[in-house]
Motif scaffolding. Sequence first.
Motif, PDB file in Angstrom:
ATOM      1  N   ASP A  10       0.829  -1.211   0.000  1.00 36.57           N
ATOM      2  CA  ASP A  10       0.000   0.000   0.000  1.00 36.57           C
ATOM      3  C   ASP A  10       0.860   1.256   0.000  1.00 36.57           C
ATOM      4  O   ASP A  10       0.568   2.225  -0.702  1.00 36.57           O
ATOM      5  CB  ASP A  10      -0.936   0.032   1.205  1.00 36.57           C
ATOM      6  N   SER A  15      -1.748   3.827  -2.839  1.00 33.69           N
ATOM      7  CA  SER A  15      -2.115   4.566  -1.628  1.00 33.69           C
ATOM      8  C   SER A  15      -1.015   5.494  -1.154  1.00 33.69           C
ATOM      9  O   SER A  15      -1.278   6.467  -0.461  1.00 33.69           O
ATOM     10  CB  SER A  15      -2.441   3.594  -0.486  1.00 33.69           C
ATOM     11  N   ASN A  19       0.266   7.570  -5.474  1.00 38.09           N
ATOM     12  CA  ASN A  19      -1.100   8.074  -5.321  1.00 38.09           C
ATOM     13  C   ASN A  19      -1.419   9.071  -6.428  1.00 38.09           C
ATOM     14  O   ASN A  19      -0.704  10.063  -6.599  1.00 38.09           O
ATOM     15  CB  ASN A  19      -1.261   8.730  -3.955  1.00 38.09           C
ATOM     16  N   GLU A  54      -8.612  12.829   0.622  1.00 40.02           N
ATOM     17  CA  GLU A  54      -9.034  11.478   0.989  1.00 40.02           C
ATOM     18  C   GLU A  54      -9.889  11.485   2.257  1.00 40.02           C
ATOM     19  O   GLU A  54     -10.871  10.753   2.362  1.00 40.02           O
ATOM     20  CB  GLU A  54      -7.811  10.603   1.184  1.00 40.02           C
ATOM     21  N   ILE A  66      -9.355   3.871  -3.781  1.00 43.40           N
ATOM     22  CA  ILE A  66      -8.138   3.126  -3.480  1.00 43.40           C
ATOM     23  C   ILE A  66      -8.222   2.657  -2.033  1.00 43.40           C
ATOM     24  O   ILE A  66      -8.291   3.469  -1.111  1.00 43.40           O
ATOM     25  CB  ILE A  66      -6.901   4.013  -3.678  1.00 43.40           C
ATOM     26  N   GLN A  68      -6.762   0.945   1.413  1.00 44.32           N
ATOM     27  CA  GLN A  68      -5.460   0.911   2.064  1.00 44.32           C
ATOM     28  C   GLN A  68      -5.630   0.547   3.516  1.00 44.32           C
ATOM     29  O   GLN A  68      -6.675   0.755   4.090  1.00 44.32           O
ATOM     30  CB  GLN A  68      -4.741   2.259   1.907  1.00 44.32           C
TER      31      GLN A  68
END
Length: 100
Positions: A10, A15, A19, A54, A66, A68
Amino acid sequence: MMTLSETWYDLIGLSGLLNPFALLIGAYLGWRADRAQKLWIAGFAAAALSLILEAAVGMLQLPLPISQDAGALAMFPFRFVGGALASGLAFWLSRRRKHG
């Protein structure tokens, strides 16, 4: 044989280091930068803004594109490096375009 844990995948993957939000923010800020010294700021801003984005999506209870399992404190340095690299590449491309 040792393998990486899911957390490291990740952090290095979508992540963290790769990203898309951090890369886009870093590239935009790098393109707009007028001095190479500002690329560190672009990397920091890319990491911070991507984490804020996020968190905002999570607060709206929208599905995150996504997944994570690493926390924000673990992802920040990886997004910082990814954003700084993207800003450096965009800065270099913008300089080539202006001078050539």
